[in-house]
Scaffold this motif. Sequence first.
Motif, PDB file in Angstrom:
ATOM      1  N   PRO A  16     -35.398 -79.127 128.542  1.00 20.48           N
ATOM      2  CA  PRO A  16     -34.556 -78.437 127.565  1.00 20.48           C
ATOM      3  C   PRO A  16     -35.142 -78.520 126.155  1.00 20.48           C
ATOM      4  CG  PRO A  16     -33.665 -80.595 127.998  1.00 20.48           C
ATOM      5  CD  PRO A  16     -34.842 -80.421 128.924  1.00 20.48           C
ATOM      6  N   TRP A  17     -34.723 -77.599 125.304  1.00 21.63           N
ATOM      7  CA  TRP A  17     -34.981 -77.693 123.868  1.00 21.63           C
ATOM      8  C   TRP A  17     -34.043 -78.755 123.322  1.00 21.63           C
ATOM      9  CZ3 TRP A  17     -38.483 -74.919 120.888  1.00 21.63           C
ATOM     10  CH2 TRP A  17     -39.197 -73.940 121.561  1.00 21.63           C
ATOM     11  N   ASN A  18     -34.375 -79.306 122.168  1.00 26.02           N
ATOM     12  CA  ASN A  18     -33.578 -80.346 121.545  1.00 26.02           C
ATOM     13  C   ASN A  18     -33.369 -79.984 120.074  1.00 26.02           C
ATOM     14  OD1 ASN A  18     -32.456 -83.140 121.707  1.00 26.02           O
ATOM     15  ND2 ASN A  18     -33.983 -83.502 120.121  1.00 26.02           N
ATOM     16  N   ALA A  19     -32.167 -80.210 119.574  1.00 25.70           N
ATOM     17  CA  ALA A  19     -31.890 -79.977 118.152  1.00 25.70           C
ATOM     18  C   ALA A  19     -31.059 -81.131 117.625  1.00 25.70           C
ATOM     19  CB  ALA A  19     -31.140 -78.670 117.947  1.00 25.70           C
ATOM     20  N   ALA A  20     -31.430 -81.621 116.453  1.00 18.04           N
ATOM     21  CA  ALA A  20     -30.717 -82.752 115.860  1.00 18.04           C
ATOM     22  C   ALA A  20     -30.593 -82.548 114.356  1.00 18.04           C
ATOM     23  CB  ALA A  20     -31.458 -84.052 116.144  1.00 18.04           C
ATOM     24  N   THR A  21     -29.542 -83.109 113.793  1.00 17.90           N
ATOM     25  CA  THR A  21     -29.329 -83.017 112.356  1.00 17.90           C
ATOM     26  C   THR A  21     -30.107 -84.077 111.598  1.00 17.90           C
ATOM     27  OG1 THR A  21     -27.322 -84.334 112.607  1.00 17.90           O
ATOM     28  CG2 THR A  21     -27.055 -81.947 112.534  1.00 17.90           C
ATOM     29  N   GLU A  22     -30.647 -85.058 112.317  1.00 23.62           N
ATOM     30  CA  GLU A  22     -31.471 -86.094 111.697  1.00 23.62           C
ATOM     31  C   GLU A  22     -32.875 -85.989 112.259  1.00 23.62           C
ATOM     32  OE1 GLU A  22     -29.799 -90.021 111.940  1.00 23.62           O
ATOM     33  OE2 GLU A  22     -27.793 -89.177 112.046  1.00 23.62           O
ATOM     34  N   TRP A  23     -33.868 -85.935 111.404  1.00 22.72           N
ATOM     35  CA  TRP A  23     -35.246 -85.757 111.852  1.00 22.72           C
ATOM     36  C   TRP A  23     -35.625 -86.829 112.857  1.00 22.72           C
ATOM     37  CZ3 TRP A  23     -39.891 -88.379 111.823  1.00 22.72           C
ATOM     38  CH2 TRP A  23     -40.997 -87.602 112.151  1.00 22.72           C
ATOM     39  N   GLY A  24     -36.199 -86.396 113.966  1.00 25.44           N
ATOM     40  CA  GLY A  24     -36.681 -87.327 114.975  1.00 25.44           C
ATOM     41  C   GLY A  24     -35.607 -88.013 115.788  1.00 25.44           C
ATOM     42  N   HIS A  25     -34.367 -87.577 115.680  1.00 28.60           N
ATOM     43  CA  HIS A  25     -33.267 -88.211 116.404  1.00 28.60           C
ATOM     44  C   HIS A  25     -33.455 -87.985 117.900  1.00 28.60           C
ATOM     45  CE1 HIS A  25     -29.224 -89.088 117.845  1.00 28.60           C
ATOM     46  NE2 HIS A  25     -29.033 -89.711 116.702  1.00 28.60           N
TER      47      HIS A  25
END
Length: 121
Positions: free
Chosen positions: A78-87
């Motif tokens: 899956p793709w991954n998206a986070a509000t904190e860099w590198g989370h």
Amino acid sequence: MSEFVEVKTQDLSGAALDWAVSRAEGVEISLSGAHPHAVVDGRFVGNYAPSSKWDQGGPLIEKYKLDIGAPMENNNGPWNAATEWGHPNGYKGETPLIAACRAIVSSVLGDTVSVPKELLS
């Protein structure tokens, strides 16, 4: 009046995910038809589908400064998206827009959202 159902943000997809993003963004929508429709100055302006339309979802990636991670497991993960860099525990999705929309909904509305039952597929 619609009946609402509690759904984990990670499980949101399609019209239900788009509706949740509209709530997070404060976009006025109408639920007539299969997809939420954006309403501006009392007029319908088309489908609101940030989880599948780059012209709507793409700017949100920049607005929320999301860290987007590409699939790493033979390009099938899956793709991954986070509000904190590198989370490492960001929100996952089949596409970058779906992952991004889930991260946005989580950051504003939380890990569980009440959505109209009629939008669940």
